[in-house]
Scaffold this motif. Structure first.
Motif, mmCIF file in Angstrom:
data_model
loop_
_atom_site.group_PDB
_atom_site.id
_atom_site.type_symbol
_atom_site.label_atom_id
_atom_site.label_comp_id
_atom_site.label_asym_id
_atom_site.label_seq_id
_atom_site.Cartn_x
_atom_site.Cartn_y
_atom_site.Cartn_z
ATOM 1 N N GLY A 45 40.021 40.839 51.964
ATOM 2 C CA GLY A 45 39.878 40.322 53.340
ATOM 3 C C GLY A 45 41.166 39.677 53.821
ATOM 4 N N PHE A 46 41.767 38.841 52.970
ATOM 5 C CA PHE A 46 43.038 38.207 53.364
ATOM 6 C C PHE A 46 44.136 39.261 53.506
ATOM 7 C CE2 PHE A 46 41.349 34.173 51.301
ATOM 8 C CZ PHE A 46 41.299 33.456 52.484
ATOM 9 N N ASP A 47 44.189 40.176 52.528
ATOM 10 C CA ASP A 47 45.291 41.146 52.517
ATOM 11 C C ASP A 47 45.234 42.088 53.725
ATOM 12 O OD1 ASP A 47 46.269 40.015 50.239
ATOM 13 O OD2 ASP A 47 45.429 41.507 48.870
ATOM 14 N N ALA A 48 44.009 42.406 54.152
ATOM 15 C CA ALA A 48 43.877 43.387 55.240
ATOM 16 C C ALA A 48 44.212 42.784 56.606
ATOM 17 C CB ALA A 48 42.452 43.937 55.246
ATOM 18 N N ARG A 49 44.131 41.464 56.703
ATOM 19 C CA ARG A 49 44.396 40.847 58.019
ATOM 20 C C ARG A 49 45.895 40.666 58.221
ATOM 21 N NH1 ARG A 49 40.254 36.987 60.594
ATOM 22 N NH2 ARG A 49 39.187 38.924 60.141
ATOM 23 N N ARG A 50 46.423 41.299 59.238
ATOM 24 C CA ARG A 50 47.870 41.252 59.459
ATOM 25 C C ARG A 50 48.161 40.742 60.867
ATOM 26 N NH1 ARG A 50 49.303 43.378 54.801
ATOM 27 N NH2 ARG A 50 51.485 43.062 55.261
ATOM 28 N N VAL A 51 49.265 40.036 60.987
ATOM 29 C CA VAL A 51 49.582 39.361 62.247
ATOM 30 C C VAL A 51 50.690 40.115 62.975
ATOM 31 C CG1 VAL A 51 51.330 37.792 61.253
ATOM 32 C CG2 VAL A 51 49.958 37.037 63.214
ATOM 33 N N VAL A 52 50.659 40.032 64.304
ATOM 34 C CA VAL A 52 51.737 40.625 65.110
ATOM 35 C C VAL A 52 52.744 39.506 65.404
ATOM 36 C CG1 VAL A 52 52.291 41.809 67.268
ATOM 37 C CG2 VAL A 52 50.077 42.207 66.150
ATOM 38 N N LEU A 312 36.268 22.504 57.951
ATOM 39 C CA LEU A 312 37.186 22.767 56.843
ATOM 40 C C LEU A 312 36.756 24.107 56.233
ATOM 41 C CD1 LEU A 312 37.099 19.208 55.188
ATOM 42 C CD2 LEU A 312 38.432 19.986 57.162
ATOM 43 N N ALA A 313 37.643 24.724 55.488
ATOM 44 C CA ALA A 313 37.260 26.010 54.882
ATOM 45 C C ALA A 313 37.942 26.166 53.535
ATOM 46 C CB ALA A 313 37.654 27.166 55.800
ATOM 47 N N ASP A 314 37.333 26.975 52.683
ATOM 48 C CA ASP A 314 37.987 27.320 51.414
ATOM 49 C C ASP A 314 37.496 28.664 50.923
ATOM 50 O OD1 ASP A 314 35.626 27.124 49.869
ATOM 51 O OD2 ASP A 314 36.081 25.116 49.147
ATOM 52 N N SER A 315 37.968 29.041 49.783
ATOM 53 C CA SER A 315 37.624 30.231 49.000
ATOM 54 C C SER A 315 38.729 31.281 49.025
ATOM 55 C CB SER A 315 36.292 30.858 49.440
ATOM 56 O OG SER A 315 35.242 29.917 49.201
ATOM 57 N N GLY A 316 39.302 31.456 47.856
ATOM 58 C CA GLY A 316 40.248 32.550 47.664
ATOM 59 C C GLY A 316 41.672 32.286 48.099
ATOM 60 N N VAL A 317 42.015 31.028 48.440
ATOM 61 C CA VAL A 317 43.378 30.773 48.934
ATOM 62 C C VAL A 317 44.365 30.735 47.757
ATOM 63 C CG1 VAL A 317 44.893 29.127 50.122
ATOM 64 C CG2 VAL A 317 42.584 29.589 50.992
ATOM 65 N N GLN A 318 45.264 31.715 47.757
ATOM 66 C CA GLN A 318 46.278 31.823 46.701
ATOM 67 C C GLN A 318 47.685 31.747 47.273
ATOM 68 O OE1 GLN A 318 45.465 35.541 44.689
ATOM 69 N NE2 GLN A 318 43.467 34.854 43.959
ATOM 70 N N ARG A 319 47.788 31.844 48.594
ATOM 71 C CA ARG A 319 49.085 31.884 49.258
ATOM 72 C C ARG A 319 49.017 31.052 50.527
ATOM 73 N NH1 ARG A 319 52.709 34.578 46.554
ATOM 74 N NH2 ARG A 319 51.761 36.085 45.160
ATOM 75 N N GLY A 320 50.183 30.633 51.012
ATOM 76 C CA GLY A 320 50.228 29.955 52.306
ATOM 77 C C GLY A 320 49.684 30.845 53.406
ATOM 78 N N SER A 321 49.936 32.148 53.288
ATOM 79 C CA SER A 321 49.446 33.063 54.338
ATOM 80 C C SER A 321 47.918 33.114 54.353
ATOM 81 C CB SER A 321 50.025 34.463 54.159
ATOM 82 O OG SER A 321 49.755 34.932 52.847
ATOM 83 N N ASP A 322 47.282 32.975 53.171
ATOM 84 C CA ASP A 322 45.803 32.938 53.144
ATOM 85 C C ASP A 322 45.314 31.710 53.914
ATOM 86 O OD1 ASP A 322 46.047 35.092 51.398
ATOM 87 O OD2 ASP A 322 45.682 33.884 49.593
ATOM 88 N N ALA A 323 45.968 30.574 53.662
ATOM 89 C CA ALA A 323 45.582 29.340 54.367
ATOM 90 C C ALA A 323 45.777 29.524 55.866
ATOM 91 C CB ALA A 323 46.419 28.165 53.854
ATOM 92 N N ALA A 324 46.904 30.159 56.255
ATOM 93 C CA ALA A 324 47.185 30.371 57.683
ATOM 94 C C ALA A 324 46.066 31.182 58.330
ATOM 95 C CB ALA A 324 48.518 31.101 57.843
ATOM 96 N N LYS A 325 45.554 32.162 57.595
ATOM 97 C CA LYS A 325 44.529 33.039 58.162
ATOM 98 C C LYS A 325 43.215 32.283 58.367
ATOM 99 C CE LYS A 325 47.052 36.952 56.395
ATOM 100 N NZ LYS A 325 47.204 38.059 55.431
ATOM 101 N N LEU A 326 42.875 31.377 57.440
ATOM 102 C CA LEU A 326 41.661 30.561 57.637
ATOM 103 C C LEU A 326 41.850 29.610 58.816
ATOM 104 C CD1 LEU A 326 40.594 29.630 53.966
ATOM 105 C CD2 LEU A 326 39.527 31.297 55.502
ATOM 106 N N LEU A 327 43.063 29.034 58.926
ATOM 107 C CA LEU A 327 43.330 28.105 60.030
ATOM 108 C C LEU A 327 43.277 28.852 61.369
ATOM 109 C CD1 LEU A 327 46.253 26.211 58.253
ATOM 110 C CD2 LEU A 327 44.023 25.213 58.828
ATOM 111 N N ALA A 328 43.818 30.064 61.380
ATOM 112 C CA ALA A 328 43.810 30.846 62.613
ATOM 113 C C ALA A 328 42.394 31.251 63.004
ATOM 114 C CB ALA A 328 44.665 32.094 62.429
ATOM 115 N N GLU A 361 55.160 25.369 51.622
ATOM 116 C CA GLU A 361 56.377 26.126 51.954
ATOM 117 C C GLU A 361 56.029 27.530 52.426
ATOM 118 O OE1 GLU A 361 59.502 25.584 52.688
ATOM 119 O OE2 GLU A 361 58.667 23.587 52.379
ATOM 120 N N GLU A 362 55.088 28.167 51.717
ATOM 121 C CA GLU A 362 54.687 29.528 52.103
ATOM 122 C C GLU A 362 54.042 29.525 53.492
ATOM 123 O OE1 GLU A 362 53.696 30.909 47.482
ATOM 124 O OE2 GLU A 362 52.096 30.876 48.981
ATOM 125 N N LEU A 363 53.246 28.494 53.755
ATOM 126 C CA LEU A 363 52.599 28.383 55.073
ATOM 127 C C LEU A 363 53.668 28.220 56.160
ATOM 128 C CD1 LEU A 363 50.165 28.020 56.944
ATOM 129 C CD2 LEU A 363 49.990 25.639 56.172
#
Ligand SMILES: Cc1cc2nc3c(=O)[nH]c(=O)nc-3n(C[C@H](O)[C@H](O)[C@H](O)COP(=O)(O)O)c2cc1C
Length: 385
Positions: A45-52, A312-328, A361-363
């Motif tokens: 789910g995280f990997d498939a979501r891509r940003v423009v 708040l949200a969690d589950s599966g966050v391994q990268r800053g980009s995963d966190a960014a996607k939950l925040l978005a 830093e990744e975020l």
């Protein structure tokens, strides 16, 4: 020249944890339930979501500050409650609290932590400790626990509501991992193959008078992880209804959040019962293998509860980009379960701080590449996938 970092990201910390911890303990932390499809769904789910990205509006300064529960915070990261973190390193929960204080993030202490909230708060008074509640069948004992938490200065309570049954975990059964921990040939071999943990963690506990146990249960009830909890009063009461939440709301004057919400209807109900926030979570894919994932349901939940409610949200966050996607997708802040545990296994207190720094830093890099100067800007990003 500085020392070479022990790990540079989640994957490297996880690899270090895997070699340090007995297999039974590593798999208890790492793995999911049933066929582990929830873990696959979280990752894909995280990997498939891509940003423009917006490259024609470069941002010179990235602001990671977050606002939730009415407070302005330095960062959107929080350390999630994880049972028995004290088994990962000697005094693991105290180290976790120290790291949380150093990184200025809250640390949620689990009902099933191996060190009590009194001991953690006593040794790390500078940490912002929250508490995660599992409810005991004997309500008088549960309310006593609430009093203990309040006396330690805890202001924020997370009631976990997403575990109405016992998840099927074949790996734990095969590895001989559970409470009570029963001596077996498999476990003995496992310990022999991981001498750094066996000596450095288990050995230190034994030298101090015995194996750790659940820190919040009376000593007579939970003697050590090798002893069963036979006292029915302390069995977990996992099926919680509105009446219970209403009673808890009356008894707990601090902030109350429900952890483990995935439905917009449940979210609305939580706020109607007077909760201050919710944690949208699939328990890290550890509980319900067919459950929807936070990324999929967050937008609907945000629409249902409105812009000012704390999510708040969690589950599966391994990268800053995963966190960014939950925040978005609608979260105000993100909890981390396995990531700080792997930092702890890899390098103790410093490893947790390193992990939190690396994720931040990744975020920050994700936001710079995307053209988002602050967390609020993430929600107006254009996404594909
Ligand atoms: C080893 C372990 C123990 C956990 N114990 C608890 C617990 O006692 N109470 C609770 O509410 N959640 C518990 N969780 C779930 C976490 O709070 C969190 O929801 C989840 O780990 C987030 O997913 P992540 O590990 O992919 O970051 C635990 C998770 C792990 C990995």
């Amino acid at each position: 020249m500085g020392l070479r970092a022990l790990f540079l990201d989640f994957e490297e910390a996880r690899a270090r944890a895997k070699s340090f911890l007995p297999r039974a303990l590593f798999e208890y932390i790492d793995r999911g339930t049933e066929g582990e499809q929830a873990l696959v769904a979280l990752r894909s789910g995280f990997d498939a979501r891509r940003v423009v990205p917006h490259v024609l509006r470069p941002v010179s300064q990235i602001d990671l500050s977050a606002r939730y529960l009415g407070d302005q915070r330095r960062s959107p990261l929080i350390i999630a409650p994880t049972a028995l973190a004290g088994l990962v390193r000697f005094d693991g929960e105290v180290l976790m609290a120290r790291a949380a204080a150093a990184a200025q993030v809250p640390f949620v202490v689990s009902t099933q932590s191996s060190t009590s909230i009194e001991a953690i708060a006593g040794q790390v008074p500078q940490a912002e400790l929250w508490f995660q509640l599992y409810v005991w069948r004997d309500r008088t004992q549960t309310w006593k626990l609430l009093d203990r938490i309040a006396r330690c200065g805890v202001e924020t309570l997370l009631l976990t509501v997403d575990t109405p049954g016992s998840p099927k975990k074949v790996h734990n059964a095969r590895n001989g991992f559970g409470v009570p921990l029963k001596p077996s040939l498999t476990l003995s071999l496992d310990l022999a193959l991981h001498p750094r943990w066996t000596v450095g963690v288990m050995g230190r506990y034994l030298a101090q008078g015995g194996l750790p146990s659940y820190g919040h249960y009376p000593g007579s009830v939970a003697k050590a992880v090798t002893a069963a909890i036979r006292d029915e009063r302390f069995a977990l009461d996992m099926v919680l209804d509105n009446a219970f939440i209403a009673e808890l709301r009356r008894r707990w004057s601090g902030r109350l959040l429900l952890k483990g919400i995935l439905s917009a209807g449940d979210a609305v109900q939580a706020f109607e019962e007077g909760c201050d926030g919710i944690v949208v979570s699939s328990h890290g894919g550890r509980n319900h293998d067919s459950a929807a994932q936070p990324l999929e349901v967050l937008p609907g939940i945000r629409r249902a509860v409105g812009t000012s409610a704390t999510i708040l949200a969690d589950s599966g966050v391994q990268r800053g980009s995963d966190a960014a996607k939950l925040l978005a997708a609608g979260a105000d802040a993100v909890l981390l379960g396995r990531a700080p545990l792997y930092g702890l296994a890899a390098d103790g207190e410093g490893g947790v701080v390193t992990m939190l720094d690396q994720l931040a830093e990744e975020l920050r890099a994700f936001m710079a590449f995307t053209g988002a100067p602050d967390l609020g800007a993430l929600s107006s990003c254009q996404w594909v996938g």
